[in-house]
Design an enzyme around this catalytic site. Structure first.
Site, PDB file in Angstrom:
ATOM      1  N   GLY A 154      59.680-103.887   5.229  1.00 56.72           N
ATOM      2  CA  GLY A 154      58.444-103.853   4.463  1.00 56.72           C
ATOM      3  C   GLY A 154      57.231-103.557   5.315  1.00 56.72           C
ATOM      4  O   GLY A 154      56.955-102.404   5.675  1.00 56.72           O
ATOM      5  N   CYS A 155      56.491-104.608   5.650  1.00 57.58           N
ATOM      6  CA  CYS A 155      55.214-104.418   6.337  1.00 57.58           C
ATOM      7  C   CYS A 155      55.368-103.909   7.770  1.00 57.58           C
ATOM      8  O   CYS A 155      54.495-103.203   8.271  1.00 57.58           O
ATOM      9  CB  CYS A 155      54.419-105.723   6.301  1.00 57.58           C
ATOM     10  SG  CYS A 155      53.923-106.179   4.616  1.00 57.58           S
ATOM     11  N   VAL A 156      56.468-104.272   8.436  1.00 57.45           N
ATOM     12  CA  VAL A 156      56.704-103.742   9.780  1.00 57.45           C
ATOM     13  C   VAL A 156      56.907-102.233   9.708  1.00 57.45           C
ATOM     14  O   VAL A 156      56.263-101.459  10.428  1.00 57.45           O
ATOM     15  CB  VAL A 156      57.908-104.437  10.441  1.00 57.45           C
ATOM     16  CG1 VAL A 156      58.353-103.684  11.690  1.00 57.45           C
ATOM     17  CG2 VAL A 156      57.554-105.878  10.804  1.00 57.45           C
TER      18      VAL A 156
END
Length: 215
Positions: A154-156
């Protein structure tokens, strides 16, 4: 692919021209993406079982500070009701846990930002989307981002894709990122390594930064 799927898949990508090395530049920054209580506490519905990455991330942050490498923590935060969260907030109802006043968006004690660290508040997956992060890193002369935190898929990943698109060299620390399931975690590590980032272990980076701080 019957004998060794992962090896055969890697070989196929290599033959196709993926997986080059870009290396780390001379002026990296360490990014700690959204590593907060929500993903670490079994009492939270967002619990992801990623406690094992807290220790390597803590060591990396300490080593980075001693080596003069900027440390940046990102946190997700929304107004009550999520009016500033757009379609992402609506797509992922679990994000209500990061509304104003919620304790789930707080970092664990080991990773509380120090006075020399930078913090970025975000509403979307990438640490660069709608934030001042790119401008701040540019002003500091940063040319590479060492990415840790959650979640790998996701955010990584979103942060890594934006980083390389903005002209920064992304390095993903394979044992300092985590996800709620090993399938998406491994698949996204593979995909980032072949297309967007180099992978390193925390020990490799610690050795580099400890050597630099002792010079």
């Amino acid at each position: 692919m019957a004998d060794h799927p992962s090896g055969a898949l890697a070989a196929d990508y290599e033959r196709a021209g993926f997986g080059g090395e870009i290396g780390m530049g001379r002026a990296p920054a360490l990014l700690v993406v959204d590593l907060v209580r929500a993903y670490l506490d079994p009492d939270c519905s967002l619990y992801a079982g990623v406690e094992h990455i807290v220790e390597p991330v803590t060591h990396l942050a300490d080593a980075a500070r001693h080596a003069g490498v900027p440390v940046v923590f990102t946190y997700v935060h929304y107004r009550a009701g999520g009016a500033d969260g757009g379609w992402f907030y609506r797509k992922v109802p679990a994000l209500r846990l990061f509304e104003a006043g919620s304790p789930w968006g707080d970092p664990p004690a080991e990773l509380a930002p120090q006075p020399t660290d930078l913090t970025v508040t975000k509403q979307y997956p990438s640490a660069f989307a709608g934030t001042s992060l790119a401008a701040v890193l540019t002003s500091l002369g940063v040319d590479s981002v060492v990415v840790t935190g959650v979640s790998t898929s996701g955010c990584v990943r979103a942060t890594v894709v934006d980083a390389i698109s903005l002209g920064l060299r992304p390095i993903v620390v394979s044992d300092a990122v985590g996800d709620r399931d090993p399938g998406p975690h491994e698949a996204n590590l593979f995909d980032m390594r072949t297309k967007y980032a180099d992978l390193r272990t925390s020990e490799q980076l610690l050795a580099t930064w400890r050597a630099e701080s002792s010079e």
